[in-house]
Motif scaffolding. Sequence first.
Motif, mmCIF file in Angstrom:
data_model
loop_
_atom_site.group_PDB
_atom_site.id
_atom_site.type_symbol
_atom_site.label_atom_id
_atom_site.label_comp_id
_atom_site.label_asym_id
_atom_site.label_seq_id
_atom_site.Cartn_x
_atom_site.Cartn_y
_atom_site.Cartn_z
ATOM 1 N N ASP A 43 0.826 -1.215 0.000
ATOM 2 C CA ASP A 43 0.000 0.000 0.000
ATOM 3 C C ASP A 43 0.857 1.261 0.000
ATOM 4 O OD1 ASP A 43 -2.304 -1.487 -0.033
ATOM 5 O OD2 ASP A 43 -2.577 -1.417 2.138
ATOM 6 N N ASN A 44 1.895 1.280 -0.833
ATOM 7 C CA ASN A 44 2.805 2.420 -0.970
ATOM 8 C C ASN A 44 3.559 2.727 0.316
ATOM 9 O OD1 ASN A 44 2.415 2.919 -3.656
ATOM 10 N ND2 ASN A 44 0.773 4.382 -3.326
ATOM 11 N N PHE A 121 -14.769 5.304 -8.442
ATOM 12 C CA PHE A 121 -14.014 5.396 -7.200
ATOM 13 C C PHE A 121 -13.064 6.586 -7.299
ATOM 14 C CE2 PHE A 121 -15.311 0.984 -7.633
ATOM 15 C CZ PHE A 121 -15.915 0.771 -6.401
ATOM 16 N N ILE A 122 -13.109 7.471 -6.302
ATOM 17 C CA ILE A 122 -12.464 8.785 -6.379
ATOM 18 C C ILE A 122 -11.443 8.940 -5.250
ATOM 19 C CG2 ILE A 122 -12.920 11.272 -6.318
ATOM 20 C CD1 ILE A 122 -15.765 10.581 -7.344
ATOM 21 N N ASP A 123 -10.316 9.589 -5.554
ATOM 22 C CA ASP A 123 -9.298 9.840 -4.534
ATOM 23 C C ASP A 123 -9.548 11.170 -3.836
ATOM 24 O OD1 ASP A 123 -8.377 11.864 -6.238
ATOM 25 O OD2 ASP A 123 -6.436 10.930 -6.609
ATOM 26 N N GLU A 124 -8.656 11.553 -2.936
ATOM 27 C CA GLU A 124 -8.834 12.762 -2.135
ATOM 28 C C GLU A 124 -8.773 14.050 -2.956
ATOM 29 O OE1 GLU A 124 -5.547 13.621 0.626
ATOM 30 O OE2 GLU A 124 -4.395 12.120 -0.483
ATOM 31 N N PHE A 125 -8.240 13.987 -4.169
ATOM 32 C CA PHE A 125 -8.124 15.165 -5.015
ATOM 33 C C PHE A 125 -9.264 15.266 -6.032
ATOM 34 C CE2 PHE A 125 -3.806 13.813 -3.842
ATOM 35 C CZ PHE A 125 -3.461 14.897 -3.046
ATOM 36 N N GLU A 159 -11.595 -5.875 -9.968
ATOM 37 C CA GLU A 159 -10.165 -6.054 -9.735
ATOM 38 C C GLU A 159 -9.461 -4.703 -9.733
ATOM 39 O OE1 GLU A 159 -6.505 -8.882 -11.282
ATOM 40 O OE2 GLU A 159 -8.297 -8.694 -12.499
ATOM 41 N N MET A 160 -8.567 -4.510 -8.759
ATOM 42 C CA MET A 160 -7.761 -3.292 -8.694
ATOM 43 C C MET A 160 -6.524 -3.550 -7.853
ATOM 44 S SD MET A 160 -9.838 -0.789 -6.034
ATOM 45 C CE MET A 160 -11.243 -0.663 -7.078
ATOM 46 N N SER A 161 -5.524 -2.706 -8.018
ATOM 47 C CA SER A 161 -4.281 -2.854 -7.259
ATOM 48 C C SER A 161 -4.464 -2.340 -5.834
ATOM 49 C CB SER A 161 -3.154 -2.064 -7.943
ATOM 50 O OG SER A 161 -3.403 -0.677 -7.826
ATOM 51 N N THR A 162 -3.541 -2.739 -4.970
ATOM 52 C CA THR A 162 -3.592 -2.267 -3.582
ATOM 53 C C THR A 162 -3.375 -0.761 -3.512
ATOM 54 O OG1 THR A 162 -1.252 -2.788 -3.270
ATOM 55 C CG2 THR A 162 -2.832 -4.441 -2.572
ATOM 56 N N GLU A 163 -2.597 -0.218 -4.447
ATOM 57 C CA GLU A 163 -2.341 1.224 -4.458
ATOM 58 C C GLU A 163 -3.619 2.009 -4.752
ATOM 59 O OE1 GLU A 163 -0.467 -0.984 -6.223
ATOM 60 O OE2 GLU A 163 1.394 -0.913 -5.057
ATOM 61 N N ASN A 165 -6.742 0.905 -4.314
ATOM 62 C CA ASN A 165 -7.642 0.714 -3.179
ATOM 63 C C ASN A 165 -7.277 1.632 -2.013
ATOM 64 O OD1 ASN A 165 -9.677 -0.679 -1.502
ATOM 65 N ND2 ASN A 165 -7.866 -1.406 -0.436
ATOM 66 N N ALA A 166 -5.991 1.752 -1.726
ATOM 67 C CA ALA A 166 -5.560 2.591 -0.608
ATOM 68 C C ALA A 166 -5.871 4.071 -0.848
ATOM 69 C CB ALA A 166 -4.064 2.411 -0.369
ATOM 70 N N ALA A 167 -5.920 4.482 -2.114
ATOM 71 C CA ALA A 167 -6.141 5.897 -2.424
ATOM 72 C C ALA A 167 -7.623 6.274 -2.512
ATOM 73 C CB ALA A 167 -5.446 6.246 -3.737
ATOM 74 N N ILE A 168 -8.530 5.304 -2.508
ATOM 75 C CA ILE A 168 -9.962 5.598 -2.629
ATOM 76 C C ILE A 168 -10.463 6.291 -1.365
ATOM 77 C CG2 ILE A 168 -12.280 4.602 -2.788
ATOM 78 C CD1 ILE A 168 -11.043 2.380 -4.506
ATOM 79 N N LYS A 169 -11.109 7.428 -1.538
ATOM 80 C CA LYS A 169 -11.681 8.158 -0.402
ATOM 81 C C LYS A 169 -13.201 8.221 -0.475
ATOM 82 C CE LYS A 169 -7.726 9.047 1.319
ATOM 83 N NZ LYS A 169 -7.183 8.004 2.142
#
Length: 185
Positions: A43-44, A121-125, A159-163, A165-169
């Motif tokens: 997870d980075n 699925f959206i990140d913090e930005f 299916e998605m990478s751990t990176e 998934n970790a960035a989804i907010k």
Amino acid sequence: MIKYIRSVIYLVGILLLASCAGRDTQIAENTFIHGNKIYKVIDNELREIGDLAARDIKKFEVSKPKQRDLGVSTLSFVKPGASTSLKALYRGNFLYYNLRVSDLNDLRENYSLNGTLTIQFIDEFGFILHSTQIPVMELVGVVNDNNKVEYLMYNGKTEMSTEINAAIKTYSVAASVKRKSLYGF
């Protein structure tokens, strides 16, 4: 001659050992040895997973997945008051999710079933990191004691990478759902 070959092999061995000293050695994808420690990028984040100098062998424990509630997203552009809620669980490169659609109980009677819902699925930005589509026909109606639809739901996985998934907010839902005309189509 044999002494000369032994000397050359011995010298090459010493040079190889000296050239490798102080370098990181990759042993698997995102896993490497630095010094006497084994590290893995999860997870980075760089995590120590082993110590080659330790006298005891530690048991590697897999972290237990945690369910996340990604909140509510409006579908008022389809029908006033309609919304979705999404719960998700990441396990083994797959995001398993439960989408609940509320206040759109008349979907089968009043809307075309040829459309789709697209979960973004959206990140913090505010960037869309991943999306997945759900055909409207696959939504399941949950009925109450009076045999009336209370809400619609869909259980799925993507299916998605751990990176990612970790960035989804958060998430949003886009829809290509149209009201039926007066003529039934």
